[in-house]
Scaffold this active site. Sequence first.
Site, PDB file in Angstrom:
ATOM      1  N   CYS A   1     -40.505 -70.272   0.729  1.00  0.00           N
ATOM      2  CA  CYS A   1     -40.677 -71.662   1.141  1.00  0.00           C
ATOM      3  C   CYS A   1     -40.821 -71.800   2.657  1.00  0.00           C
ATOM      4  O   CYS A   1     -41.425 -72.741   3.132  1.00  0.00           O
ATOM      5  CB  CYS A   1     -39.496 -72.494   0.673  1.00  0.00           C
ATOM      6  SG  CYS A   1     -39.318 -72.456  -1.102  1.00  0.00           S
TER       7      CYS A   1
ATOM      8  N   THR B   1     -58.040 -57.723  33.174  1.00  0.00           N
ATOM      9  CA  THR B   1     -57.167 -57.770  34.342  1.00  0.00           C
ATOM     10  C   THR B   1     -55.720 -57.649  33.872  1.00  0.00           C
ATOM     11  O   THR B   1     -55.289 -58.357  32.972  1.00  0.00           O
ATOM     12  CB  THR B   1     -57.363 -59.092  35.107  1.00  0.00           C
ATOM     13  OG1 THR B   1     -58.729 -59.183  35.482  1.00  0.00           O
ATOM     14  CG2 THR B   1     -56.480 -59.149  36.342  1.00  0.00           C
TER      15      THR B   1
ATOM     16  N   ASN C   1     -37.980 -54.993  10.321  1.00  0.00           N
ATOM     17  CA  ASN C   1     -37.615 -56.253  10.965  1.00  0.00           C
ATOM     18  C   ASN C   1     -36.823 -57.191  10.073  1.00  0.00           C
ATOM     19  O   ASN C   1     -36.080 -58.037  10.572  1.00  0.00           O
ATOM     20  CB  ASN C   1     -38.864 -56.971  11.485  1.00  0.00           C
ATOM     21  CG  ASN C   1     -39.985 -57.021  10.470  1.00  0.00           C
ATOM     22  OD1 ASN C   1     -40.402 -55.981   9.949  1.00  0.00           O
ATOM     23  ND2 ASN C   1     -40.458 -58.195  10.170  1.00  0.00           N
TER      24      ASN C   1
ATOM     25  N   HIS D   1     -40.912 -58.909  24.105  1.00  0.00           N
ATOM     26  CA  HIS D   1     -40.029 -60.053  23.848  1.00  0.00           C
ATOM     27  C   HIS D   1     -38.947 -59.757  22.823  1.00  0.00           C
ATOM     28  O   HIS D   1     -38.115 -60.617  22.546  1.00  0.00           O
ATOM     29  CB  HIS D   1     -40.841 -61.281  23.424  1.00  0.00           C
ATOM     30  CG  HIS D   1     -41.441 -61.180  22.042  1.00  0.00           C
ATOM     31  ND1 HIS D   1     -40.902 -61.831  20.959  1.00  0.00           N
ATOM     32  CD2 HIS D   1     -42.519 -60.506  21.586  1.00  0.00           C
ATOM     33  CE1 HIS D   1     -41.648 -61.569  19.895  1.00  0.00           C
ATOM     34  NE2 HIS D   1     -42.630 -60.769  20.251  1.00  0.00           N
TER      35      HIS D   1
END
EC number: 2.8.1.7
Lengths: 142, 395, 395
Positions: C328, C240, C154, C204
């Site tokens: 950072c 579900t 990634n 996504h």
Amino acid sequence: MYSEKVMDHFMNPRNQGEIPDADGVGEVGNPSCGDIMRIFIKVKDNIITDVKFQTFGCGAAIASSSMATELIKGKTLEEAWEMSNKAVVEALEGLPPVKVHCSVLAEDGIHQAINDYRIKQGLSPWEEKAGHAHGHDDESGE
Amino acid sequence: MASEKTVYMDHSATTATDPEVVQAMLPWYSQSYGNPSSIYRLAGISRVAIDEARAKVATAIGAKPDEIFFTSGGTESDNWALIGTAFSHKGKGNHIITTAIEHHAILHTCEYLKKQGFDITYLPVDEYGQVRMEDLKAAITDRTILVSVMFANNEIGTIEPVSEIGKLCREQGILFHTDAVQAIGNVPINVATMNIDLLSLSGHKFYGPKGTGALYIRKGIRIDSFLHGGAQEKRKRAGTENVPGIVGLGAAIEKAVRDQDLKTSRIRDLRNRLLERILTEIPNCRLNGHKTERLPGNINICFEFIEGESLLLLLDHAGIAASTGSACSSGSLEPSHVLMAIGVPIEIAHGSLRLTLGIENTEDDINYVSEEIKKAVEKLRSISPLYADYLKKRS
Amino acid sequence: MASEKTVYMDHSATTATDPEVVQAMLPWYSQSYGNPSSIYRLAGISRVAIDEARAKVATAIGAKPDEIFFTSGGTESDNWALIGTAFSHKGKGNHIITTAIEHHAILHTCEYLKKQGFDITYLPVDEYGQVRMEDLKAAITDRTILVSVMFANNEIGTIEPVSEIGKLCREQGILFHTDAVQAIGNVPINVATMNIDLLSLSGHKFYGPKGTGALYIRKGIRIDSFLHGGAQEKRKRAGTENVPGIVGLGAAIEKAVRDQDLKTSRIRDLRNRLLERILTEIPNCRLNGHKTERLPGNINICFEFIEGESLLLLLDHAGIAASTGSACSSGSLEPSHVLMAIGVPIEIAHGSLRLTLGIENTEDDINYVSEEIKKAVEKLRSISPLYADYLKKRS
Ligand SMILES: Cc1ncc(COP(=O)(O)O)c(C=O)c1O
Ligand SMILES: Cc1ncc(COP(=O)(O)O)c(C=O)c1O
Ligand code: FES
Ligand code: FES
């Protein structure tokens, strides 16, 4: 979940009811789900001239009863004895795998009715072939 | 031909997502789609949206926002609550108390924990489905680390004595989890005054989106992380946040608790009328569950001599969506463990019907549904060998 | 005043949900909202929708529908794949092999498994980020039960030799899992010919909805259930089903692999042009990762003398969404483990920038972004003490 054929036989069951002066009566309970089916037959010259059922059970059980009674009506006792639950399932255009055992109920019920008749006639009952499925599978989840 | 009319009376299974909720979700799909973990503005917007939703969930149950952790649903919340606390508290003990009438998300997780060496006590319930405080007190040992009792039961709608249980557990220093999946929007809930340490909820049960849920974890409670990975949800539940889903969950819960009394009393009225009609117009049936300590929309009724799945099919044919605890519909071929636990005889449990009403049900629905149930029950009884026997015996 | 123009170049973080995908999802919220586990018609429709989505996911990766299990995202798929197979195969051994450059969803799950008594080997990678087959072969012992190597990284976009690894693992009778979260829609994948036993994906990342994912589990592979509860997903993953999400995942993956070559070659062209401009117009920078075995949209570049977070802020100000492997910005104050693993010196790793292009990027974006990066890098260098030193040393 059910085929159109199943729904048709469930909504409009054929041969439902009781034959008060039946020549043979079979009553079976489904060991796996506790359901009950009762089959009444009238026999003349070794032919099943009339058949009726009462069923306490699911849609598949009711549809199988209806279909099975249709399949054996007018058949000889031998032919009726040979009718397997598979034939019922096929005639119903299939049942969900978890519901196949419901059709076994119909086969068993018919066998019992036939043997009840044979015993009443002073004949020895026919023997069950071993081994049909009482399988379970999925459980619903909500 | 199946009916054109449709009446949905299975709100405990799931609900339609409120169109307002869907509207609230829409911008987060294709416009403000930033990953909340990134540092640019587009991402900051998503972060704020999640914080707002978190605050809404917190407000709805009387919690603080940093006590709310988003999950993928009630099942994940239940799994996490039990597994996460069991392992993080096993230094103290290995005993967990729950009830015989929990949802499978609790029961099957307990089975898993049993295999991992935990002892599970399943409390019985009374004939109405309520846990007895004496039973709970008697079950607690010095190795008990967790009590999990559902807020309200999904099948029979019985509401459990959660405040009392919370008080007892707090006094004894034992964690208390409640599965409130069925209770949100139906019963007032305050985790602080009710002494609840962990609470599970699921969006799609109160007109929110499926695949969303939350676990409330009281501040200071030790619990293991559930999903390992990124730093989301304070490193306790990794994974890119389902921003539209979380926004939808927030919008839905805010709306669910707004005017909750008004809405539930309307539903309760309808429910009572339907129940009354069924009980008076159809012979040989009985209500399962509690008369008053009951979810406002819930009816669970057993019709003798017939089987639940076939009843559902006939109702479906008439356009009515309902549910049953019958073995034949469960695939597992075992009748509802809840009906068994409240002592319903197995052959009667077969003929159970659950109707759960919701905000969109009307007066008309009540009339239609009661008529259709009457017809369906009659039809099934007319082919039932048990009913034939019953009639013979009576005559 | 921040810029009005916005250019999104962080497609590896997340993507905008394709409006067509949203359209496909919409009917499943408020109209066809039935719980797939119920037995009435409304529920049957949901069941069919899930089956169709399952078939689409299967087709996209060369699997069979019953090998696809829906989850809440890539993280859950990764957690399940590792934890589920580790525990179910511990009779055979307790050794797991992975790489030093996996996503945290793998690495942190491995840490968890280590605490549970498993031995983890983290394979090093070469300077381009690829696993060497010799290293893998050398790491395998007779207690090795699982190899987990990501399909594509990634951060630096490097594509791993998945087919070779799959072949080796199959020969050795070791399970092979690949985290393909970044690869779907970008690289052709066929689990059958590539001998992949388990594969994680996340909606996504390919213009599908957040909070959706799947785990491919090759037929016959033993794996523990992940969420305990209802009978959904063949009892392996209770809860579900997120019907709209699953439908969206199906629609997105179908579209992602349709004309994949065309789309990726367009993106690759744009990426190459942007890369070329940066490398030629900005001094003292270097590309991280592999030249060719690389995700089509990925650029990962280090700019000496500056720090990534401040670069991102300047770019954000110019309306550009990008990412960094800098300590950072990560909150953890440790520089990217991936850049460390490929041997980027720590002070240079600080100045890394990841740009990940997607389908909506244009020629214009390339020009705009390269100009803005140039300006931002110059600005930051002008205040950097390291750059001052460098200039002094040079002169
Ligand atoms: C009491 C209870 N707990 C847990 C669940 C599980 O929730 P979900 O299916 O949203 O995961 C349900 C409903 O399915 C429920 O009724
Ligand atoms: C390689 C890789 N694996 C796993 C994940 C986790 O996916 P998700 O955030 O959708 O859970 C991501 C992205 O975040 C990723 O890039
Ligand atoms: S008769 Fe019970 S499942 Fe069919
Ligand atoms: S200088 Fe502020 S975190 Fe690095």
